[in-house]
Design a protein around this motif. Sequence first.
Motif, PDB file in Angstrom:
ATOM      1  N   LEU A 162     138.739 -51.951 -30.970  1.00 34.12           N
ATOM      2  CA  LEU A 162     137.797 -52.686 -30.127  1.00 34.12           C
ATOM      3  C   LEU A 162     137.246 -53.920 -30.833  1.00 34.12           C
ATOM      4  N   GLN A 163     137.071 -53.799 -32.158  1.00 32.37           N
ATOM      5  CA  GLN A 163     136.551 -54.945 -32.910  1.00 32.37           C
ATOM      6  C   GLN A 163     137.534 -56.121 -32.867  1.00 32.37           C
TER       7      GLN A 163
ATOM      8  N   LEU B 198     139.621 -56.613 -30.386  1.00 34.78           N
ATOM      9  CA  LEU B 198     139.879 -57.006 -29.002  1.00 34.78           C
ATOM     10  C   LEU B 198     139.057 -58.244 -28.643  1.00 34.78           C
TER      11      LEU B 198
ATOM     12  N   GLN C  51     136.554 -56.850 -23.861  1.00 34.59           N
ATOM     13  CA  GLN C  51     135.940 -55.884 -24.781  1.00 34.59           C
ATOM     14  C   GLN C  51     134.824 -55.093 -24.099  1.00 34.59           C
ATOM     15  N   ASN C  52     134.010 -55.785 -23.291  1.00 36.41           N
ATOM     16  CA  ASN C  52     132.902 -55.095 -22.629  1.00 36.41           C
ATOM     17  C   ASN C  52     133.409 -54.082 -21.599  1.00 36.41           C
TER      18      ASN C  52
ATOM     19  N   ARG D  88     134.633 -51.078 -23.496  1.00 35.04           N
ATOM     20  CA  ARG D  88     133.509 -50.271 -23.981  1.00 35.04           C
ATOM     21  C   ARG D  88     132.922 -49.429 -22.850  1.00 35.04           C
TER      22      ARG D  88
END
Length: 280
Positions: free
Chosen positions: A88-89, A91, A95-96, A99
Amino acid sequence: MSLRLRLILPLALLLAGIMIYPLAFSGWISLHDYRLTRIDDVRFEGSGNYEFILSDGSFWNALSNTFVFVGGAVTLELVIGLGLALLLQKLVRFQNVARAILLAPMFITPIAVGLMFRFLLNSELGVIPHYLAALGITVDWFGPDLALFSIILIDVWQWTPFMVLMLLAGLEALPRSPFEAARVDGASAWLTFRKLTLPMLQPVIVVAVIIRALDAFKVFEYVYAITRGGPGDATETIQFLIYKTGFRFFRLGEAASMAFVLVTITLALVVALYMSTRRR
């Protein structure tokens, strides 16, 4: 008395009433033969309840199942959560959205999750066993050999997002300069992860593991909703045994003594884990 103390005193008294009184009453119960069916005949037992549960095979079996559950679930959640947090970091887009999708299982109540997987994994009616059978794979998810592992996987499905949340916040808070220096020196991704990311992320990992382990020791809803401790006593955790002893068999004295033993073991493990990280 100073103004500060006068302002704090009502809150301190409220907390004492909410927290200390139930604990003290539970401690008193654990030292007595306290049964709901004989409420007028409460007798002092001293350490009798503790001696009984420590010589009882059901207690040790439930404690063993609980440790297997906590160790398996927290380890898998840490490994998967760290991998997802690293992805995720990196991406850049969506990303939101990613998440939000990943965090969704956390907002479902554990009892609902338990009931959902009870039907999904049912060997006769479940969707997952049906499609596995079409591939020639037959798995009894709640059989004697796999039932505890299935409950571990259910907990991993629901609570890995918590690890992702904690570890991603930790990763994003790390200083950039050591990583830029490593890139300039030509360090590989694995070497950078092993020598920089993991050591710098260690405090966050310890806190996340402690929080998840404390929560995992309370596992009850999955067992209650899916297996009720079975087959046999294969999935009987200590919380379910406490519930069964106290509210099915009405032996509150023994149930309270089990709870105090569990609290003592849990506190000892948390202190040991915390002290081990302090020495480093």
